[in-house]
Design a protein around this motif. Structure first.
Motif, PDB file in Angstrom:
ATOM      1  N   ARG A  43       9.650  -9.387 -17.332  1.00 52.26           N
ATOM      2  CA  ARG A  43       9.221  -9.315 -15.963  1.00 52.26           C
ATOM      3  C   ARG A  43       9.658  -8.546 -14.894  1.00 52.26           C
ATOM      4  O   ARG A  43      11.006  -8.582 -14.921  1.00 52.26           O
ATOM      5  CB  ARG A  43       8.994 -10.846 -15.271  1.00 52.26           C
ATOM      6  CG  ARG A  43       8.228 -10.944 -13.920  1.00 52.26           C
ATOM      7  CD  ARG A  43       8.326 -12.391 -13.645  1.00 52.26           C
ATOM      8  NE  ARG A  43       7.326 -12.424 -12.598  1.00 52.26           N
ATOM      9  CZ  ARG A  43       7.307 -13.763 -11.866  1.00 52.26           C
ATOM     10  NH1 ARG A  43       7.583 -15.007 -12.329  1.00 52.26           N
ATOM     11  NH2 ARG A  43       6.689 -13.743 -10.592  1.00 52.26           N
ATOM     12  N   LEU A  44       8.794  -7.575 -14.193  1.00 57.57           N
ATOM     13  CA  LEU A  44       9.569  -6.673 -13.200  1.00 57.57           C
ATOM     14  C   LEU A  44       9.975  -7.630 -12.015  1.00 57.57           C
ATOM     15  O   LEU A  44       9.245  -8.659 -11.530  1.00 57.57           O
ATOM     16  CB  LEU A  44       8.634  -5.755 -12.823  1.00 57.57           C
ATOM     17  CG  LEU A  44       8.083  -4.756 -13.900  1.00 57.57           C
ATOM     18  CD1 LEU A  44       7.132  -3.867 -13.515  1.00 57.57           C
ATOM     19  CD2 LEU A  44       9.345  -4.182 -14.637  1.00 57.57           C
ATOM     20  N   ASP A  46      10.591  -7.746  -7.701  1.00 51.77           N
ATOM     21  CA  ASP A  46       9.832  -7.337  -6.797  1.00 51.77           C
ATOM     22  C   ASP A  46       9.888  -5.896  -6.508  1.00 51.77           C
ATOM     23  O   ASP A  46       9.108  -5.358  -6.180  1.00 51.77           O
ATOM     24  CB  ASP A  46       9.824  -8.296  -5.443  1.00 51.77           C
ATOM     25  CG  ASP A  46       9.513  -9.708  -5.737  1.00 51.77           C
ATOM     26  OD1 ASP A  46       8.818  -9.897  -6.494  1.00 51.77           O
ATOM     27  OD2 ASP A  46      10.016 -10.460  -4.727  1.00 51.77           O
ATOM     28  N   GLN A  49       8.524  -3.733  -9.296  1.00 47.46           N
ATOM     29  CA  GLN A  49       6.796  -3.975  -9.255  1.00 47.46           C
ATOM     30  C   GLN A  49       6.308  -3.249  -8.188  1.00 47.46           C
ATOM     31  O   GLN A  49       5.217  -2.535  -8.385  1.00 47.46           O
ATOM     32  CB  GLN A  49       6.471  -5.479  -9.309  1.00 47.46           C
ATOM     33  CG  GLN A  49       4.966  -5.523  -9.074  1.00 47.46           C
ATOM     34  CD  GLN A  49       4.621  -5.631 -10.544  1.00 47.46           C
ATOM     35  OE1 GLN A  49       4.831  -6.208 -11.651  1.00 47.46           O
ATOM     36  NE2 GLN A  49       3.603  -4.344 -10.488  1.00 47.46           N
ATOM     37  N   TRP A  52       6.102   0.522  -9.449  1.00 44.44           N
ATOM     38  CA  TRP A  52       5.168   0.525 -10.230  1.00 44.44           C
ATOM     39  C   TRP A  52       3.875   0.632  -9.753  1.00 44.44           C
ATOM     40  O   TRP A  52       3.079   1.579  -9.868  1.00 44.44           O
ATOM     41  CB  TRP A  52       5.080  -0.624 -11.313  1.00 44.44           C
ATOM     42  CG  TRP A  52       4.328  -0.632 -12.252  1.00 44.44           C
ATOM     43  CD1 TRP A  52       3.014  -0.174 -12.748  1.00 44.44           C
ATOM     44  CD2 TRP A  52       4.788  -0.120 -13.696  1.00 44.44           C
ATOM     45  NE1 TRP A  52       2.528  -0.247 -13.781  1.00 44.44           N
ATOM     46  CE2 TRP A  52       3.500  -0.128 -14.671  1.00 44.44           C
ATOM     47  CE3 TRP A  52       5.958  -0.177 -14.267  1.00 44.44           C
ATOM     48  CZ2 TRP A  52       3.554   0.177 -15.997  1.00 44.44           C
ATOM     49  CZ3 TRP A  52       5.985   0.117 -15.575  1.00 44.44           C
ATOM     50  CH2 TRP A  52       4.905   0.130 -16.476  1.00 44.44           C
ATOM     51  N   ASP A  53       3.511  -0.154  -8.493  1.00 42.90           N
ATOM     52  CA  ASP A  53       2.184  -0.232  -7.810  1.00 42.90           C
ATOM     53  C   ASP A  53       2.292   1.238  -7.210  1.00 42.90           C
ATOM     54  O   ASP A  53       0.913   1.518  -7.158  1.00 42.90           O
ATOM     55  CB  ASP A  53       2.113  -1.106  -7.043  1.00 42.90           C
ATOM     56  CG  ASP A  53       2.222  -2.705  -7.655  1.00 42.90           C
ATOM     57  OD1 ASP A  53       1.898  -2.670  -8.957  1.00 42.90           O
ATOM     58  OD2 ASP A  53       2.497  -3.815  -7.226  1.00 42.90           O
ATOM     59  N   ALA A 128       9.624   1.410 -14.798  1.00 36.24           N
ATOM     60  CA  ALA A 128       9.505   1.136 -13.500  1.00 36.24           C
ATOM     61  C   ALA A 128      10.887   1.743 -12.672  1.00 36.24           C
ATOM     62  O   ALA A 128      10.461   2.188 -11.435  1.00 36.24           O
ATOM     63  CB  ALA A 128       9.479  -0.303 -13.276  1.00 36.24           C
TER      64      ALA A 128
END
Length: 288
Positions: A43-44, A46, A49, A52-53, A128
């Motif tokens: 799991r990435l 925060d 993430q 990535w987004d 990421a």
């Protein structure tokens, strides 16, 4: 009915005798991919993430067979036209196999705006983190592909690549796992076809037994020339996890390797290897 179900329903009597004999002699891995990695789900956090987004659409290539798959899309033609469309120019392309956290490839990207780079990495956190490093600097000459590297090279058209980098690949130290090492004759053939004449495959490892493995695969590989200038002594027999300490007592021979590639930054991973007293082995194989 699926192919697997159909095959499972066949009894030995339904298989011709000659075919059954061949089947019995086949390796348990016959017909299966022998991967150089184990897919881990992580799991990435925060921060990753958000990276990535924010940056995946800009940097991450959409060449996978389907979502969640590491297979390359069937029919992908990785040629000069694809490079021109993807990077927006005709600059030479360097591919790094296993870019990890992206420290090395992002530093190279920033230092060489006259080159295009493709980072191949299968693990989400590594991808990421590479997105984060590249995105923060606004780099434009990098793309990332989250695919099984050998499949990508099979999709490459002849001469499309300038260089391939494989730095500190997973050593797979157990003897029974040596077949999973990324440097293999089949991959060497595919990389040679993908490289332009005079292009190079640069490899580095801090594992002595992997260095021997590289020499065994590459020193006699068709279409490659070892252009190193250093002479190093290595055991001529393989050792694995648990008996590596016996290597010093094995017969040794001289091999040719390269000076440290000055285009490779000193990453945290390499620093740890040096701190542990391991010797770095660099290789340069030129497409002849």
């Amino acid at each position: 009915m699926t192919i697997e179900e159909s095959t499972a329903d066949q009894t030995p009597a339904a298989v011709p005798a000659a075919e059954a004999s061949v089947t019995q002699e086949r390796s348990p891995l016959y017909g299966r991919k022998v991967l150089s990695f184990v897919r881990r789900s992580a799991r990435l956090d925060d921060r990753l993430q958000r990276a990535w987004d924010a940056y995946a659409e800009q940097y991450l290539l959409d060449i996978n067979a389907r979502e969640g798959s590491l297979d390359v899309r069937e029919g992908l033609r990785f040629d000069a036209a694809f490079v021109r469309k993807t990077w927006g120019n005709d600059h030479p392309l360097i591919v790094e196999i296993g870019s990890g956290q992206g420290e090395n490839v992002v530093a190279a990207v920033a230092a060489r705006p006259d080159m295009n780079f493709l980072a191949l990495e299968v693990y989400d956190p590594g991808v990421a983190h590479t997105l984060l490093l590249a995105g923060k600097q606004g780099l434009e000459n990098l793309r990332i592909a989250q695919v099984n590297a050998p499949e990508l090279f099979k999709a490459c058209e002849p001469g499309v690549l300038a260089e391939v980098w494989t730095f500190f690949p997973d050593p797979w130290p157990k003897m029974k796992h040596h077949k999973r090492r990324i440097v293999q004759p089949e991959l060497a053939g595919d990389i040679r076809r993908a490289l332009a004449d005079g292009g190079v495959w640069r490899i580095a490892t801090d594992i002595e037994d992997y260095a021997l493995h590289v020499h065994e695969v590459m020193d006699g590989a068709a279409g490659f020339e070892n252009v190193g200038t250093l002479t190093v002594s290595l055991p001529t027999e393989h050792v694995g996890k648990g008996n590596a300490d016996t290597a010093a007592d094995l017969p040794h021979a001289d091999f040719t390797e390269s000076e440290r590639f000055d285009g490779r930054v000193l990453t945290n991973f390499e620093k740890k290897g040096l701190a542990a007293g391991r010797v770095i082995h660099d290789f340069t194989y030129r497409a002849a």
